[in-house]
Design a protein around this motif. Structure first.
Motif, mmCIF file in Angstrom:
data_model
loop_
_atom_site.group_PDB
_atom_site.id
_atom_site.type_symbol
_atom_site.label_atom_id
_atom_site.label_comp_id
_atom_site.label_asym_id
_atom_site.label_seq_id
_atom_site.Cartn_x
_atom_site.Cartn_y
_atom_site.Cartn_z
ATOM 1 N N ALA A 97 6.847 -2.794 -10.655
ATOM 2 C CA ALA A 97 5.410 -2.209 -10.840
ATOM 3 C C ALA A 97 4.575 -3.141 -9.893
ATOM 4 O O ALA A 97 3.644 -2.862 -9.719
ATOM 5 C CB ALA A 97 4.891 -1.848 -12.131
ATOM 6 N N GLU A 98 5.155 -4.457 -9.806
ATOM 7 C CA GLU A 98 4.110 -5.576 -9.101
ATOM 8 C C GLU A 98 4.642 -5.992 -7.742
ATOM 9 O O GLU A 98 4.196 -6.935 -7.143
ATOM 10 C CB GLU A 98 3.979 -6.472 -10.040
ATOM 11 N N VAL A 99 5.732 -5.304 -7.296
ATOM 12 C CA VAL A 99 6.341 -5.898 -6.172
ATOM 13 C C VAL A 99 5.345 -5.448 -4.971
ATOM 14 O O VAL A 99 4.700 -4.579 -5.055
ATOM 15 C CB VAL A 99 7.770 -5.210 -5.786
ATOM 16 N N PRO A 100 5.628 -6.065 -3.890
ATOM 17 C CA PRO A 100 4.842 -5.824 -2.784
ATOM 18 C C PRO A 100 4.852 -4.259 -2.031
ATOM 19 O O PRO A 100 6.139 -4.007 -2.282
ATOM 20 C CB PRO A 100 4.985 -6.725 -1.469
ATOM 21 N N LEU A 101 4.057 -3.715 -1.534
ATOM 22 C CA LEU A 101 3.899 -2.146 -1.410
ATOM 23 C C LEU A 101 4.701 -1.935 0.045
ATOM 24 O O LEU A 101 4.297 -2.695 0.851
ATOM 25 C CB LEU A 101 2.484 -1.725 -1.582
ATOM 26 N N GLU A 102 5.149 -1.062 -0.001
ATOM 27 C CA GLU A 102 5.917 -0.630 1.090
ATOM 28 C C GLU A 102 5.007 0.474 2.043
ATOM 29 O O GLU A 102 3.842 0.869 1.525
ATOM 30 C CB GLU A 102 7.370 0.114 1.147
ATOM 31 N N THR A 103 5.420 0.705 3.285
ATOM 32 C CA THR A 103 4.433 1.882 4.009
ATOM 33 C C THR A 103 4.643 3.096 3.063
ATOM 34 O O THR A 103 5.536 3.643 2.565
ATOM 35 C CB THR A 103 5.217 2.134 5.242
ATOM 36 N N GLY A 104 3.402 3.656 3.029
ATOM 37 C CA GLY A 104 3.360 5.076 2.208
ATOM 38 C C GLY A 104 3.352 4.917 0.718
ATOM 39 O O GLY A 104 3.260 5.897 0.085
ATOM 40 N N GLN A 105 3.138 3.608 0.203
ATOM 41 C CA GLN A 105 3.058 3.599 -1.119
ATOM 42 C C GLN A 105 1.402 3.099 -1.640
ATOM 43 O O GLN A 105 0.737 2.495 -1.087
ATOM 44 C CB GLN A 105 4.045 2.558 -1.709
ATOM 45 N N VAL A 106 1.470 3.536 -2.781
ATOM 46 C CA VAL A 106 0.021 2.884 -3.642
ATOM 47 C C VAL A 106 0.225 2.364 -4.956
ATOM 48 O O VAL A 106 1.424 2.846 -5.560
ATOM 49 C CB VAL A 106 -1.079 4.095 -3.560
ATOM 50 N N ARG A 107 -0.522 1.550 -5.325
ATOM 51 C CA ARG A 107 -0.467 1.121 -6.866
ATOM 52 C C ARG A 107 -1.308 1.870 -7.848
ATOM 53 O O ARG A 107 -2.304 1.858 -7.461
ATOM 54 C CB ARG A 107 -0.585 -0.436 -6.961
ATOM 55 N N VAL A 108 -0.921 2.295 -8.883
ATOM 56 C CA VAL A 108 -1.676 3.286 -9.765
ATOM 57 C C VAL A 108 -1.993 2.855 -11.052
ATOM 58 O O VAL A 108 -0.933 2.405 -11.382
ATOM 59 C CB VAL A 108 -1.428 4.734 -9.642
ATOM 60 N N THR A 142 -5.208 1.193 -7.406
ATOM 61 C CA THR A 142 -5.765 0.168 -7.485
ATOM 62 C C THR A 142 -5.370 -0.880 -6.158
ATOM 63 O O THR A 142 -6.024 -1.971 -5.764
ATOM 64 C CB THR A 142 -5.393 -0.613 -8.666
ATOM 65 N N GLU A 143 -4.322 -0.318 -5.431
ATOM 66 C CA GLU A 143 -3.869 -1.020 -4.166
ATOM 67 C C GLU A 143 -3.354 0.221 -3.152
ATOM 68 O O GLU A 143 -2.570 0.772 -3.757
ATOM 69 C CB GLU A 143 -3.030 -2.292 -4.526
ATOM 70 N N VAL A 144 -3.543 -0.141 -2.094
ATOM 71 C CA VAL A 144 -2.740 0.740 -0.800
ATOM 72 C C VAL A 144 -1.875 -0.205 -0.318
ATOM 73 O O VAL A 144 -2.173 -1.366 0.200
ATOM 74 C CB VAL A 144 -3.689 1.737 -0.258
ATOM 75 N N GLY A 145 -0.549 0.419 0.188
ATOM 76 C CA GLY A 145 0.248 -0.090 1.225
ATOM 77 C C GLY A 145 -0.210 0.252 2.555
ATOM 78 O O GLY A 145 -1.086 0.927 2.986
ATOM 79 N N PRO A 146 0.866 -0.349 3.563
ATOM 80 C CA PRO A 146 0.789 -0.379 4.892
ATOM 81 C C PRO A 146 0.401 1.177 5.365
ATOM 82 O O PRO A 146 1.286 2.046 4.866
ATOM 83 C CB PRO A 146 1.709 -0.946 5.508
ATOM 84 N N ASP A 147 -0.351 1.314 6.373
ATOM 85 C CA ASP A 147 -0.421 2.809 6.937
ATOM 86 C C ASP A 147 -0.955 3.894 6.092
ATOM 87 O O ASP A 147 -0.927 4.958 6.172
ATOM 88 C CB ASP A 147 0.943 3.191 7.560
ATOM 89 N N VAL A 148 -1.448 3.321 4.787
ATOM 90 C CA VAL A 148 -1.910 4.712 4.170
ATOM 91 C C VAL A 148 -3.441 4.913 4.381
ATOM 92 O O VAL A 148 -4.302 3.970 4.221
ATOM 93 C CB VAL A 148 -1.898 4.154 2.565
ATOM 94 N N THR A 149 -3.453 5.931 4.864
ATOM 95 C CA THR A 149 -4.976 6.488 5.173
ATOM 96 C C THR A 149 -5.513 7.458 4.310
ATOM 97 O O THR A 149 -6.802 7.956 4.500
ATOM 98 C CB THR A 149 -4.991 6.914 6.653
#
Length: 212
Positions: A97-108, A142-149
């Protein structure tokens, strides 16, 4: 009620109660009892009671003493520690649940989670493949990953994920949707699987009609 037929009858009576509240009382009398306490049971205002030695007991839920203890030092989630029983649950570490986010992922940050039949099957050890309970969630990004628009920090979302019975979860944005205005988190968490099931049913039906 210890027999299958009796349990089915109780289920039917509860259905009748839900359709006509206040008209039907479900009373559990001891085997071979003389009905002592029955009048008091019917007049006590409870929809379902048990009578033992003339004393009327109402149905209540109570929090177990002790309860589950969350592990210290990081995120956690509810998981099946002992398959085959719904009593075999535990709070376990959830480092994913706390790993760095990848493309297209968000932390909720999870505010509510829905329980469905898949969770029950996994808990009972009856699911046909390995699985993690907690697939329906509603919460705040709470956090968005790369390329999340399409989502931003602070957005209220609902959707399908894995391991959602905890305070934080990483989710694929393709499996999330905004929470409709006016909905509570509890309402939102009860929708995802039911919606997807209905959607697939409509797609299958459309395919059948197209094939005809």
């Amino acid at each position: 009620v210890g027999d299958l037929a009796g349990a089915a009858v109780w289920g039917l009576v509860r259905s009748a109660q839900s359709e006509d509240p206040g008209r039907v009382v479900l009373v559990d009398l001891p085997a071979g009892g003389d009905g002592g306490g029955l009048v008091a049971a019917v007049g006590c205002g409870e929809p379902e009671v048990a009578v033992r030695d003339g004393v009327v007991f109402g149905r209540r839920l109570a929090r177990l003493s002790g309860g589950l203890v969350a592990p210290a030092g990081g995120p956690w989630r509810l998981d099946v520690a002992e398959a085959g029983t719904l009593a075999g649950l535990a709070l376990v570490p959830c480092p994913e649940a706390e790993v760095p986010l990848e493309t297209g992922q968000v932390r909720v940050a999870v505010r509510a989670a829905g329980v469905n039949f898949r969770d029950v099957l996994i808990g009972l050890g009856m699911y046909p493949e390995p699985g993690v309970i907690g697939s329906e969630v509603a919460g705040v990004v709470t956090e968005v990953g790369p390329d999340v628009t399409d989502l931003n920090v602070g957005d209220r979302v609902l959707g399908i994920t894995e391991g959602g019975f905890g305070p934080v979860v990483v989710a694929d944005t393709r499996m999330l949707a905004p929470v409709p205005a006016g909905w509570s988190f509890a309402q939102a968490a009860s929708v995802p699987v039911a919606f997807v099931t209905a959607w697939y049913a409509l797609v299958d039906l459309a395919g059948v009609r197209a094939g005809q």
